[in-house]
Design an enzyme around this catalytic site. Structure first.
Site, mmCIF file in Angstrom:
data_model
loop_
_atom_site.group_PDB
_atom_site.id
_atom_site.type_symbol
_atom_site.label_atom_id
_atom_site.label_comp_id
_atom_site.label_asym_id
_atom_site.label_seq_id
_atom_site.Cartn_x
_atom_site.Cartn_y
_atom_site.Cartn_z
ATOM 1 N N TYR A 441 40.631 23.094 22.911
ATOM 2 C CA TYR A 441 41.628 24.172 22.889
ATOM 3 C C TYR A 441 43.031 23.672 23.225
ATOM 4 C CZ TYR A 441 40.354 25.003 27.949
ATOM 5 O OH TYR A 441 40.085 24.915 29.291
ATOM 6 N N GLU A 442 43.992 24.552 23.030
ATOM 7 C CA GLU A 442 45.429 24.218 23.118
ATOM 8 C C GLU A 442 45.816 23.113 22.132
ATOM 9 O OE1 GLU A 442 47.246 26.185 24.555
ATOM 10 O OE2 GLU A 442 45.681 27.243 25.651
ATOM 11 N N GLY A 443 45.205 23.119 20.981
ATOM 12 C CA GLY A 443 45.447 22.093 19.976
ATOM 13 C C GLY A 443 44.454 20.963 20.159
#
Length: 595
Positions: A441-443
């Site tokens: 997550y978060e890229g």
């Protein structure tokens, strides 16, 4: 499973002796003298207590119980609500927040230490205040004065919580194709309609209100990312006097059943004409949201450090206690049936790998924090610009490298336990499950590597990279004495190799765009190990200066761990570099139908 204890001794070493944070803080006029060494130490001590005594005890039970959803209502695990209240009352949610609206205004160099402690104690719990802090950052940077006055004090105070709502079922990395719509109203507000998924803390019972930052498009918005706007959408509307009004037209449709972080509510959020308010400019929402996302990317990177530290503490305790076989050199404890497994070379390899990577990560997170402080608080425009360039360059490295190494470290910690590492009651399997999401997550880490290689290196022909490389060269030139040679010489060789790789990929990419993506992951790891060599050289310098007062062996242990990194882990760059040099051709020999 050993009880988590904040690694305060090592945190103080990195903060005070390696980076001399107090001198940095006093040199930054924008901090307005908000912090000094004595106050910082007291805060670290208190953070260590609350994480170890209040938050960590909920880690196992929170995983077992998980967040629960019923008819749109989400209940967090037992004890979370009380612990969050205690955490919020201590000012920790608004730790780095703007003092004008009730935040404590603490520097990031101190904030990264507190974040690591919370993640080390309890990943699921840590995500609720982390998302709130990121929400505050974006609102403070881009919101109107009216919105900041109305929302920031309660967010900083932990009375309300925050989220960021980006991802949709069909749109993850490619946010330009989101479908959530924002319809302008006569009173200046907007009606937001659409579905967002994977929303951390989208619904819960920790706070009386939840403030969502939502990406959406106006009806006449340009196609792609240039048509995205950012909106503040509260769960409950806020009256003019600050009291809560009617429920907004939004709801949690379900929560995800996940591999890990089970105490964190990961929500599907449905917005059905919910009233929202524009943050920043129309069609500039992605820029505003990246203020929050970049904060969260460093924070999620630190999740990897916290998990690795927790895994290490348990693995060391187990290795000292568990007896199995004799040492290769002969019995170390002949009075017992076998020796503790810490005598065995392979167990030491695993423990030292975790220790060297985690301590290197802690130093690097502090370094990135210092650049964030410089870029925010310095009164020198050129110094600020350099800090901004380094933050841009190093944020994807921090997010991806910390979390890749965090998983490796947790797997090593689990392996030290042998069969017990696979059993739930010993705790290591939870750490492996919890840390795994941090690479996603978060890229995803692949996207982070592409950002580093493409946007931050190739696009500017290595301009940001040279800022970092020149700093390392300055350190090497200033530390040519024999005492540091065993650290500085390998660092110089690693930097030279990284410079060659950088130039190679920039050159190749001019004629073949595939070279950027083909090189990116391995390049990020070569970059990371080289950066850690710089961190270990700086730590070695600080430790050597204190050897004559090493009453507990801390500094000698630091040097020994640094030598392990230089001799056993830094050489990983050679195989990774050869992969980069192999280029993109081997990736594209197969046709799609041949996979």
């Amino acid at each position: 499973m050993a009880d988590y204890k904040a690694p305060l001794r090592d945190i103080r070493f990195v903060l005070n002796e390696v980076f001399e944070a107090d001198k940095l803080w006093q040199s930054l006029p924008g901090l307005n003298g908000a912090i000094d060494a004595e106050t910082a130490d007291a805060m670290l001590e208190e953070a260590g207590k609350i994480t170890a005594q209040t938050i960590a005890p909920l880690n196992r039970s929170g995983d077992e119980e998980g967040a629960q959803w019923k008819d749109g209502v989400v209940t967090t695990p037992s004890g979370f609500k009380e612990a969050f209240r205690t955490y919020a009352e201590g000012g920790w949610v608004g730790f780095a927040g703007n003092p004008e609206f009730g935040g404590l205004g603490m520097p990031k160099t101190l904030g990264v230490q507190v974040e690591e402690m919370v993640y080390g104690a309890n990943n699921s719990f840590a995500l609720y205040p982390a998302l709130t802090a990121g929400c505050c950052l974006a609102l403070d940077a881009h919101g109107s004065e009216e919105l900041k006055q109305a929302y920031l004090p309660n967010l900083y105070g932990g009375t309300w919580a925050g989220t960021m709502c980006l991802t949709e079922p069909h749109a993850g990395t490619d946010l330009g194709i989101i479908r959530t719509k924002a319809e302008p109203q006569a009173d200046g507000s907007y009606l937001i309609t659409g579905t967002k998924i994977f929303i951390t803390g989208g619904e819960h019972d920790l706070t009386e209100n939840i403030i969502h930052l939502v990406l959406a498009k106006l009806p006449d918005a340009p196609a792609g990312p240039k048509g995205i706007s950012l909106f503040l959408v509260p769960k409950f509307m806020v009256n003019a006097d600050g009291s809560l009004g009617e429920r907004n037209s939004l709801a949690c449709g379900s929560i995800e059943h996940k591999m890990g972080i089970k105490g964190s509510a990961t929500c599907v959020m449905n917005f059905d004409g919910a009233r929202g308010f524009l943050i920043g400019e129309i069609n500039k929402g992605l820029n505003a949201m990246f203020t929050m996302m970049n904060y969260e990317r460093l924070s999620i990177g630190i999740q990897g450090i916290g998990c690795a530290e927790a895994s290490y503490q348990s693995a060391v305790a187990y290795a000292r206690d568990r007896i199995q076989s004799r040492a290769p050199t002969g019995a170390q404890q002949p009075e017992k049936a076998a020796d503790p497994i810490i005598v065995h070379p392979d167990v030491r390899r695993m423990l030292l790998t975790i220790k060297a990577l985690t301590e290197g990560s802690r130093a690097f997170s502090t370094y990135v924090g210092s650049q964030l402080d410089i870029s925010k608080y310095s009164d020198d425009a050129e110094v600020r610009r350099k800090g901004e360039d380094l933050v841009a360059l190093l944020t994807p490295v921090a997010k991806a490298f910390f979390t890749d190494l965090g998983l490796e470290s947790c797997v090593h910690g689990q392996q030290v336990f042998g069969g017990h590492g696979y059993i739930r009651e010993w705790g290591q399997e939870q750490l492996v499950r919890d840390v795994r999401i941090a690479q996603i997550y978060e890229g995803t880490n692949g996207i982070q590597a592409l950002d580093l290689m493409g946007r931050k290196t190739v696009a500017n022909k290595g301009a940001f990279f040279r800022v970092f490389a020149d700093e390392i060269k300055g350190f090497i030139a200033a530390n040519g004495d024999q005492a540091l040679a065993e650290f500085v010489q390998p660092l110089a060789a690693a930097l030279e190799n990284l410079e060659q790789l950088t130039e190679l990929v920039i050159e190749r990419s001019q004629s073949n765009p595939n070279e950027v993506g083909a090189a990116s992951v391995e390049y990020l790891h070569v970059f990371g190990y080289t950066a850690y060599a710089y961190m270990w050289a700086r730590m070695a310098k600080a430790a050597l200066a204190k050897l004559d007062q090493d009453s507990d062996g801390f500094y000698q242990a630091k040097l020994s761990t640094g030598r392990f990194f230089i001799k056993r882990l830094l050489p990983r760059i050679h195989s990774l570099s050869e992969s980069v040099r192999a280029g993109s051709e081997p990736l594209f020999e197969l046709a799609a139908e041949q996979f």
